[in-house]
Design a protein around this motif. Structure first.
Motif, short mmCIF file in Angstrom:
data_model
loop_
_atom_site.label_atom_id
_atom_site.label_comp_id
_atom_site.label_asym_id
_atom_site.label_seq_id
_atom_site.Cartn_x
_atom_site.Cartn_y
_atom_site.Cartn_z
N ARG A 1 39.10 40.01 39.70
CA ARG A 1 38.51 40.42 40.98
C ARG A 1 38.97 39.54 42.14
NH1 ARG A 1 36.36 44.15 38.49
NH2 ARG A 1 34.36 44.23 37.41
N ALA A 2 40.06 38.80 41.97
CA ALA A 2 40.46 37.78 42.94
C ALA A 2 40.51 38.29 44.39
CB ALA A 2 41.81 37.20 42.55
N ASP A 3 40.96 39.55 44.58
CA ASP A 3 41.13 40.06 45.95
C ASP A 3 39.96 40.89 46.43
OD1 ASP A 3 43.61 38.82 46.20
OD2 ASP A 3 44.58 40.46 45.13
N GLN A 4 38.91 40.97 45.61
CA GLN A 4 37.72 41.70 46.03
C GLN A 4 36.81 40.78 46.83
OE1 GLN A 4 37.04 43.99 42.14
NE2 GLN A 4 35.08 44.10 43.20
N SER A 5 36.03 41.36 47.74
CA SER A 5 35.10 40.49 48.47
C SER A 5 33.95 40.11 47.55
CB SER A 5 34.59 41.18 49.72
OG SER A 5 33.63 42.15 49.39
N ALA A 6 33.43 38.91 47.75
CA ALA A 6 32.39 38.37 46.87
C ALA A 6 31.17 39.27 46.85
CB ALA A 6 32.02 36.96 47.32
N ALA A 7 30.90 39.95 47.98
CA ALA A 7 29.70 40.77 48.07
C ALA A 7 29.75 41.97 47.13
CB ALA A 7 29.50 41.24 49.51
N THR A 8 30.97 42.37 46.70
CA THR A 8 31.08 43.56 45.85
C THR A 8 30.93 43.21 44.37
OG1 THR A 8 33.48 43.32 45.68
CG2 THR A 8 32.65 44.68 47.49
N LEU A 9 30.75 41.94 44.04
CA LEU A 9 30.61 41.54 42.64
C LEU A 9 29.19 41.83 42.13
CD1 LEU A 9 32.34 38.03 42.53
CD2 LEU A 9 33.36 40.27 42.20
N SER A 10 29.06 41.96 40.81
CA SER A 10 27.73 42.08 40.21
C SER A 10 27.04 40.72 40.26
CB SER A 10 27.86 42.54 38.77
OG SER A 10 28.33 41.47 37.98
N GLY A 11 25.74 40.71 39.99
CA GLY A 11 24.99 39.45 40.04
C GLY A 11 25.57 38.38 39.13
N GLY A 12 25.91 38.79 37.92
CA GLY A 12 26.47 37.82 36.97
C GLY A 12 27.81 37.28 37.43
N GLU A 13 28.65 38.19 37.94
CA GLU A 13 29.96 37.76 38.44
C GLU A 13 29.80 36.82 39.63
OE1 GLU A 13 32.15 41.94 37.12
OE2 GLU A 13 31.53 41.62 39.19
N GLN A 14 28.79 37.12 40.46
CA GLN A 14 28.54 36.24 41.62
C GLN A 14 28.13 34.85 41.16
OE1 GLN A 14 25.96 37.82 44.61
NE2 GLN A 14 27.30 39.54 45.06
N GLN A 15 27.30 34.79 40.11
CA GLN A 15 26.88 33.48 39.61
C GLN A 15 28.08 32.73 39.05
OE1 GLN A 15 23.62 32.20 39.95
NE2 GLN A 15 24.87 30.40 39.54
N MET A 16 28.98 33.46 38.37
CA MET A 16 30.19 32.83 37.85
C MET A 16 31.04 32.29 38.99
SD MET A 16 31.19 35.55 34.87
CE MET A 16 30.04 35.92 33.55
N LEU A 17 31.12 33.08 40.06
CA LEU A 17 31.91 32.64 41.21
C LEU A 17 31.28 31.39 41.84
CD1 LEU A 17 34.21 32.94 43.18
CD2 LEU A 17 32.91 34.67 44.42
N ALA A 18 29.95 31.38 41.92
CA ALA A 18 29.28 30.21 42.52
C ALA A 18 29.57 28.96 41.69
CB ALA A 18 27.78 30.46 42.61
N ILE A 19 29.56 29.11 40.38
CA ILE A 19 29.86 27.96 39.51
C ILE A 19 31.34 27.58 39.67
CG2 ILE A 19 30.02 27.16 37.12
CD1 ILE A 19 27.61 29.00 36.52
N GLY A 20 32.21 28.62 39.68
CA GLY A 20 33.64 28.36 39.83
C GLY A 20 33.94 27.66 41.14
#
Lengths: 335, 245
Positions: free
Chosen positions: B133-152
């Protein structure tokens, strides 16, 4: 695919505009248009690209940028006419002094937010307006400074309207490229992050206060540069040019152009600078019509600002963003 | 417990105005150690993490990071020193892409630092969905993916201490499992983790030690096993009435 096509169209448009701007003095010898009106457009572009960073990216407002412009104009005017400095040193000193002035104002003021910051910068503009009049020995008081020569450096003299036009537009192009790089690069990314989530930005180690101060200082230096080039283009500096009204008009350009965009404010600056000089562009416009437009200049800006705030709160820049980007951005706001 | 812990908090007081929230907390986190803070809403867990990350200034006490006193240090200095926070509610940059969110996480590092690219690869290996999802905006991620991004994003500063505020909030059990196994891996690589978590049972199962925070004070502390076995903890925080697992 569509995105790359759009990028290509945009690059093509930028290059085409650049070519038109560059060859214009060869096509027309109109001293009013080349020597004055279009030079003012370029100068406002320099100021507005800095102000767009302050307003649209760092989220600050400044009603004092005309004063930085005046600081630059008087600095080079005084150094070159009274002290006989070469114009290059005058302009460099102007940029440094207004940039330092910007930092000095930003350090205490950026602790303030919203209306209070607007008031502080407004107060700064008023103080500088008084100083421009009262510091007679340096500024020439109400009479201003006259006899400021065209810019020259190491024997190269920009002493015709066309040469001066190319100089100012060349500087404007460099400043625009610099501002574009800041927006696209690390500082711009950090500023967009700050808009996305201040806590997220802080937690990522973005020093938000420092970033705001730096951007403000840079924009003041841009304004000082524009002021210095104004002094060398027009040959004359007077205090009324750098009044609060000018500051308000500059902010109007940025607001109408839109927050978070560079292209929007740039276009707004071009259009709004040309409004009072419509006679230079439209041949055969009667003197009465021009006078009427000049009388109503402030009202036109005001109506445009209200219209933009009601109808397109993102400003003109927002309307330029492709539909896909806008959908994504709106999804972000909803989340 | 040793005095050469990576993060050493001693007698910390934090408040908003005249309202004290954290009242004299002492704790420590060592290299490769996971420590959990449990407690009811309003016990001061989030405020404590915010103070440790430099977002709120403590009014008394001290914080030592890797032997250096960093009490009241601004967040950017703490990030540079190797402490990163995954804030409550993730606080992502919604309109920006996943790649850009990660890039901001590395803001304190030199842009040409080759380690930044290494860390981006490591984050994408830990959470492969972020690479997709590298080129997707963060807002379009699911909750779990968003949490992964926050940790990343937090990992992009190459921290030695990671503070996490409610990473499982609102997520499906399968996603929570993926996130906690990632935390296990990070801990095995030597990262010290201080975790605030509603799901106390889950958190203690993955932790070395835990503390119970009650009204701004540490009411109870000990190894994860001791806390799981403690009757009060079982009753109040582990939902013992559902069974004794």
């Amino acid at each position: 695919m569509i995105a790359t096509l759009l990028t290509r169209v945009r690059y093509g448009a930028v290059i085409a505009i650049g070519v038109v701007v560059a060859v214009l003095p060869l096509l027309t010898g109109d001293r009013y248009l080349i020597g004055k009106v279009l030079v003012f457009v370029a100068l406002n572009l320099i100021i507005v690209s800095g102000l767009a960073l302050v307003f649209g990216f760092a989220g600050q407002i400044s009603l004092g940028h005309a004063a930085f412009c005046g600081l630059g104009a008087y600095t080079t005017g005084f150094l070159v006419t009274t002290l006989d400095w070469p114009p290059l040193l005058g302009v460099v000193a102007a940029v440094l002094i207004s940039g330092l002035g910007g930092l000095a104002l930003a350090l205490p003021s950026l602790r303030l937010k919203g209306h209070y910051l607007a008031m502080a910068t407004l107060g700064f503009n008023e103080i500088m307006s008084v100083l421009f009049v009262e510091m007679d020995a340096v500024t020439g008081g109400n009479n201003g400074l006259s006899g400021i020569p065209y810019f020259s450096v190491a024997g190269a003299r920009f002493d015709t309207p066309a040469l001066n036009y190319w100089l100012v537009w060349g500087v404007a192009a460099v400043v625009l490229a610099l501002a574009y790089n800041i927006v696209r690069g690390r500082p711009g990314r950090a500023m967009r992050a700050l808009h996305g989530s201040e806590i997220g930005a802080l937690a990522s180690g973005v020093d938000t206060t420092r970033l705001k101060v730096q951007v403000f200082g840079l924009s003041a230096a841009f304004a000082g540069l524009a002021g210095a080039l104004y002094a060398h283009s027009v040959g004359f500096v007077s205090p009324t040019t750098f009044s609060l009204e000018t500051s308000v008009i500059l902010v109007a350009m940025v607001v109408i152009g839109g927050s978070g965009s560079l292209a929007g404010p740039v276009m707004a600056a071009v259009v709004l600078t040309l409004v009072p000089y419509a006679d230079a562009l439209v041949p055969g416009l009667s003197a009465d019509t021009v006078a009427l437009m000049q009388d109503w200049e402030a009202d036109v800006y005001g109506i445009l600002m209200i219209g933009v705030i009601i109808l397109a709160p993102g400003g003109l820049g927002r309307l330029l963003v492709s539909r896909r980007d806008r959908r994504v951005a709106e999804a972000g706001e909803a989340a | 417990m040793s005095s050469d812990a990576l993060l050493l908090v001693s007698g910390l007081h934090v408040g908003y105005g005249h309202v004290p929230v954290v009242r004299g907390v002492s704790l420590e986190v060592g290299t490769g150690e996971m420590v959990t803070l449990i407690g009811a809403n309003g016990a001061g867990k989030s405020t404590l993490l915010k103070a440790l990350a430099g977002l709120v200034r403590p009014s008394a006490g001290s914080v030592t990071l890797d032997g250096e006193d960093v009490t009241g240090a601004p967040p950017e200095r703490l990030v540079r020193k190797g402490l990163a926070l995954v804030p409550e509610g993730r606080m992502l940059f919604g309109p920006m892409t996943v790649a850009e969110n990660l890039a901001v996480g590395a803001h304190t590092r030199r842009p040409r630092d080759p380690g930044v690219a290494e860390d981006r690869d490591r984050v994408c290996e830990l959470f492969p969905v972020l690479a997709e999802r590298a080129d997707q905006s963060a807002a379009t991620l699911s909750g779990g993916e968003q949490q992964m991004l926050a940790i990343g994003r937090a990992l992009m500063s190459r921290p030695r201490i990671l503070l996490l505020d409610e990473p499982s909030l609102g997520l499906a059990p399968r996603v929570i499992g993926a996130i906690f196994s990632a935390l296990d891996r990070l801990r095995a690589d030597g990262l010290g983790i201080l975790l605030v978590e509603q799901d106390a049972k889950l958190a203690l199962k993955h932790s070395d030690r835990g503390h119970v925070l009650r009204a701004g004070r540490i009411a109870l502390g000990g190894s994860a096993e001791e806390l799981i076995a403690n009757d009060d903890v079982r009753l109040i925080y582990l939902g013992a009435w559902h069974g004794t697992e």
